[in-house]
Design an enzyme around this catalytic site. Sequence first.
Site: not given
Ligand SMILES: Nc1ncnc2c1ncn2[C@@H]1O[C@H](COP(=O)(O)OP(=O)(O)OP(=O)(O)O)[C@@H](O)[C@H]1O
Length: 407
Positions: A30, A32, A34-35, A52, A148
Amino acid sequence: MRPNSNSREHFFHNIRSTLGNCHIVEDIIGEGGFGVVAKCRNTDTNKTVAIKINKSEAGILQQAVEEIAILKRLRCLNPDTCNIVRWDGFFFHKENICMTFELLDQSLYHYLQEQHTRGLTMGELKPILHQLATALAHLHSTETVHADLKPVNVMVVNRDQHPIQVKLIDFGLACPVSEVKQGACFGTVWYSAPEMLLGVPFKESFDMWSLGLIMAELILGCHLYPGKTVYDVLRFMVETQGQPPDEVLDQGLYTENYFFKQNNRTPRWRFKSPEDMYYQYGFYASDTRDIKLKSLDEIDLIKSMLNMDASKRIMAREVLQHPFFDPSIPESSSANAGEILAHTENHEGNTSPSMSAASWEERTDSHAQHPAPALSPVSWVEHPQVQQDNEGPLLFILLQCNTARVL
Ligand SMILES: Nc1ncnc2c1ncn2[C@@H]1O[C@H](COP(=O)(O)OP(=O)(O)OP(=O)(O)O)[C@@H](O)[C@H]1O
């Protein structure tokens, strides 16, 4: 040459092989603003986890710290029975905060895209919705708002499992109800409740709106209220559901951006037309075509989640009691949920049920034997965006407030 310390290359350089003392990065799953989220193997336990890894920028670090505070607050909840991702703590890798989670399979968004462009079957919809309502009921019992909720923040635990199991992830925008700031706008506009868009104070019921939209999306296979701007999304809401009551609009910090105040008239507020917006702000609505009504009926559960008045919205624990989840209504239907709901007219105005007449009658008969299902034939409208995409006249649920049935 050494990459600039703020660059993307530098970030990836930092996390290339190992994290902390014992995590080998196997894949990036994943990414975004954030990283990244990396699939990692713990060399001590040989377990694979999701980590993450937040960038070291000030705003992102602050958000990571707040996410950790919320994850700590949720430690009282059992991640498996509460359908919330398991969090195993955090550590620092160089200047990055890393949070360790159980590894999940794929997001509900990708699951939908891969398998069900036309929406889920009733047999799949029910357990997913029940699990999401369970997650929210527990989250809200801790007086926390997720803020969210959307299909990319719902993960399928294992796509080969049946029935499918889902978990809620991403508590980056979650906050204690007591700390919600009026006027704060964040998250994804498509899934945002009207109270946030209008700058009205919001609380747990905000998540219920998002759940209502997710339910509609799981049935339809596409968004109920897409739009490029807050105005567009509000316009879809107002056109299909009517405008929020005056008492709600009175509280909105941003109400006057989208509504005119009418003195000595009822309602006190009038939603601005695309032309009003253009003359006032030089603002073009992304799509000014009318949504055409195809037929009208009701879906109690979706309507009760998509109440424009947050104070009247159903709560997560009430969703779990809704007749939609009555076990006497068969779950393992192979029919598409949208098809079961739809009984629509084609362009020529002929009745053209999405299911065959026989299957429709069968369904109607089974209603007579079982308690009245919450989902009866739906109201639909044609959605212009779908037509732009040349996918033909896809049908959307009509949720007019004035026809809403009180549960
Ligand atoms: N526990 C997990 N297992 C597998 N994949 C994950 C997990 N947590 C996150 N991901 C993947 O990483 C992506 C980003 O994670 P997360 O939504 O926690 O970050 P974010 O900071 O909200 O990102 P965004 O900027 O997209 O909102 C998720 O959409 C998913 O595809």
